[in-house]
Design a protein around this motif. Structure first.
Motif, PDB file in Angstrom:
ATOM      1  N   GLY A 152       0.762  -0.822   0.103  1.00 48.59           N
ATOM      2  CA  GLY A 152       0.348  -0.044  -0.360  1.00 48.59           C
ATOM      3  C   GLY A 152       0.762   1.357  -0.469  1.00 48.59           C
ATOM      4  N   SER A 153       1.808   1.312   0.283  1.00 45.01           N
ATOM      5  CA  SER A 153       2.647   2.351   0.420  1.00 45.01           C
ATOM      6  C   SER A 153       3.852   2.435  -0.381  1.00 45.01           C
ATOM      7  CB  SER A 153       3.542   1.674   1.581  1.00 45.01           C
ATOM      8  OG  SER A 153       3.445   2.030   2.835  1.00 45.01           O
ATOM      9  N   LEU A 154       3.158   1.878  -2.305  1.00 45.54           N
ATOM     10  CA  LEU A 154       4.104   2.329  -3.087  1.00 45.54           C
ATOM     11  C   LEU A 154       3.766   3.515  -3.509  1.00 45.54           C
ATOM     12  CD1 LEU A 154       4.406  -1.830  -4.207  1.00 45.54           C
ATOM     13  CD2 LEU A 154       6.306  -0.023  -3.420  1.00 45.54           C
ATOM     14  N   GLY A 155       4.419   3.942  -4.369  1.00 45.75           N
ATOM     15  CA  GLY A 155       4.272   4.670  -5.429  1.00 45.75           C
ATOM     16  C   GLY A 155       4.129   6.162  -4.743  1.00 45.75           C
ATOM     17  N   SER A 156       3.666   7.810  -5.454  1.00 46.44           N
ATOM     18  CA  SER A 156       3.466   8.733  -4.263  1.00 46.44           C
ATOM     19  C   SER A 156       1.625   8.671  -3.636  1.00 46.44           C
ATOM     20  CB  SER A 156       2.881   9.727  -5.047  1.00 46.44           C
ATOM     21  OG  SER A 156       2.028   9.268  -6.248  1.00 46.44           O
ATOM     22  N   GLY A 157       1.971   8.680  -2.667  1.00 47.15           N
ATOM     23  CA  GLY A 157       0.647   9.568  -2.246  1.00 47.15           C
ATOM     24  C   GLY A 157       1.131   9.039  -0.899  1.00 47.15           C
ATOM     25  N   GLY A 158       1.969   7.404  -0.686  1.00 46.95           N
ATOM     26  CA  GLY A 158       2.346   6.982   0.754  1.00 46.95           C
ATOM     27  C   GLY A 158       1.126   5.560   0.992  1.00 46.95           C
ATOM     28  N   ALA A 159       0.935   4.993   2.156  1.00 44.22           N
ATOM     29  CA  ALA A 159      -0.162   3.933   2.272  1.00 44.22           C
ATOM     30  C   ALA A 159      -1.593   5.113   3.030  1.00 44.22           C
ATOM     31  CB  ALA A 159       0.133   3.214   3.276  1.00 44.22           C
ATOM     32  N   THR A 160      -2.210   4.969   1.278  1.00 44.58           N
ATOM     33  CA  THR A 160      -3.979   6.307   1.588  1.00 44.58           C
ATOM     34  C   THR A 160      -4.502   4.724   2.076  1.00 44.58           C
ATOM     35  OG1 THR A 160      -4.482   5.469  -1.023  1.00 44.58           O
ATOM     36  CG2 THR A 160      -2.824   6.952   0.131  1.00 44.58           C
ATOM     37  N   PRO A 161      -5.968   5.332   2.973  1.00 43.92           N
ATOM     38  CA  PRO A 161      -6.597   3.956   3.344  1.00 43.92           C
ATOM     39  C   PRO A 161      -7.479   3.300   2.109  1.00 43.92           C
ATOM     40  CG  PRO A 161      -7.504   6.649   4.239  1.00 43.92           C
ATOM     41  CD  PRO A 161      -6.494   6.383   3.312  1.00 43.92           C
ATOM     42  N   LEU A 162      -7.177   4.022   0.803  1.00 43.51           N
ATOM     43  CA  LEU A 162      -7.623   3.133  -0.227  1.00 43.51           C
ATOM     44  C   LEU A 162      -6.983   2.256  -0.740  1.00 43.51           C
ATOM     45  CD1 LEU A 162      -9.820   2.443  -2.736  1.00 43.51           C
ATOM     46  CD2 LEU A 162      -8.200   4.502  -4.051  1.00 43.51           C
ATOM     47  N   ARG A 163      -5.281   2.735  -0.962  1.00 45.90           N
ATOM     48  CA  ARG A 163      -4.457   1.710  -0.886  1.00 45.90           C
ATOM     49  C   ARG A 163      -4.399   0.351  -0.106  1.00 45.90           C
ATOM     50  NH1 ARG A 163       0.874   5.433  -3.042  1.00 45.90           N
ATOM     51  NH2 ARG A 163      -0.773   6.209  -5.277  1.00 45.90           N
TER      52      ARG A 163
END
Length: 348
Positions: A152-163
């Motif tokens: 869920g932490s991969l990519g920009s924005g970090g571990a958002t609830p949706l991810r």
């Protein structure tokens, strides 16, 4: 000026008193429901029993078949109470720690990780001790939590609830597939764990309850001690850090307590879903979002729900039984769909 200041505090004081009354009434009602559920669990099943049979079973007598049935239902009832409380508290903690309203031990793949670890241990390493199941289950749950957070932490924005929700759903499916792949060729393991996969408390014994109880107590203490930190995390990471909170440490400790609870519960009862999703959201409507109230009340609510679900599973198909994991899924699936459709529940 003083009068105006005093008047301005009245609505706030009234709101506090109103929430206080609601919390006391809600807590009392849940205690009553749990007691009734426990009585029903001991009384109802494939065999009808009388009040004298219940008393004989509670005193340890096995002179009659009905008394023996009651004596067997007692550890089953205790395990349902413990597992329900553990799953509900772990769900509330995970929702607070991730600020994700869809967080649940099953949805996030934590139950699946515990199940995969236990099945792998039995199939490949010959594990046979229930106490080892608990340790392996907690390790699997912890590994699943780390994996879901990493994905869920991969990519920009970090571990958002949706991810996190998407990563958990994908991971849960993967774990379920791997578990099935291990079980299908191993009929010996599959015969033992085909009902465990669904989730149930029918195999409870006094020894099982005694072995899992210390782990659940430790996990519950850690979660309850994390309640103030969870309240601070609800303000957002930046504001929580500005108030002096150690955000990562607080989130790690709270999540560790939740992992211990759901890992131990899954080890003894199988991957039971939706209890950790349904109960916290229902009880927020009664006691509010303060985790100092929400966590202990969720424990009562989860215990009552799982105990009642077990009673329903025993009664509706007598003399056969429907595993409690199926009953909770029937309850939780519509609730989950309704929760997803509510736009204002995207974040806590």
């Amino acid at each position: 000026m003083t009068a105006l200041a005093a008047a301005s505090t009245v609505p706030g004081d009234a709101r506090v008193r109103r929430w206080g009354r609601r919390r006391v009434v809600g807590l009392t009602a849940l205690v009553v429901v749990l007691v009734v559920a426990a009585v029903l669990s001991v009384t109802f099943g494939a065999r009808d029993v009388t009040a004298s049979d219940v008393w004989a079973g509670l005193t340890g007598s096995n002179d009659t078949a009905s008394a023996a049935a009651v004596a067997k239902r007692i550890p089953r009832t205790l395990l349902a109470i413990l597992v329900g409380a553990a799953l509900a508290v772990s769900g509330a903690v995970l929702q607070g720690a991730t600020r994700n309203p869809l967080a649940d031990p099953q949805i996030l793949g934590i139950n699946g990780g515990a199940g995969l670890a236990i099945v792998s241990g039995i199939a490949f390493f010959g594990l046979s001790s229930p106490s080892m199941y608990i340790w392996v289950g907690m390790l699997g749950a912890a590994g699943a939590a780390v994996l879901v957070y990493a994905i869920g932490s991969l990519g920009s924005g970090g571990a958002t609830p949706l991810r996190l929700a998407l990563a958990g759903a994908v991971t849960a499916v993967a774990f379920s597939s791997l578990t099935s792949a291990i079980l299908l060729p191993r009929t010996d393991v599959m015969n033992v764990f085909r009902f465990w996969q669904i989730g149930g408390v029918g195999g409870a014994t006094p020894e099982t309850v005694g072995q899992v109880l210390p782990f659940l107590i430790v996990g519950l203490i850690v979660c309850l001690a994390s309640a103030p930190a969870l309240n601070t995390l609800a303000l957002g990471d930046e504001l929580a850090a500005g108030l002096g909170a150690r955000v990562r440490t607080a989130r790690l400790i709270a999540t560790a307590g939740a992992v211990v609870l759901c890992g131990a519960a899954t080890a003894v009862a199988g991957p039971i879903g939706f209890v950790g999703l349904v109960i916290p959201h229902m009880l927020r409507l009664i006691v509010g979002v303060d985790h100092r109230w929400l966590l202990p009340v969720s424990a009562l609510g989860g215990a009552a729900l799982l105990t009642l679900a077990d009673v329903v599973g025993r009664v509706v198909a007598r003399p056969e039984e429907i595993e409690v994991g199926i009953v909770t899924a029937l309850i939780g699936a519509p609730f989950f769909i309704a929760l997803v459709r509510r736009q204002r529940m995207r974040a806590l």
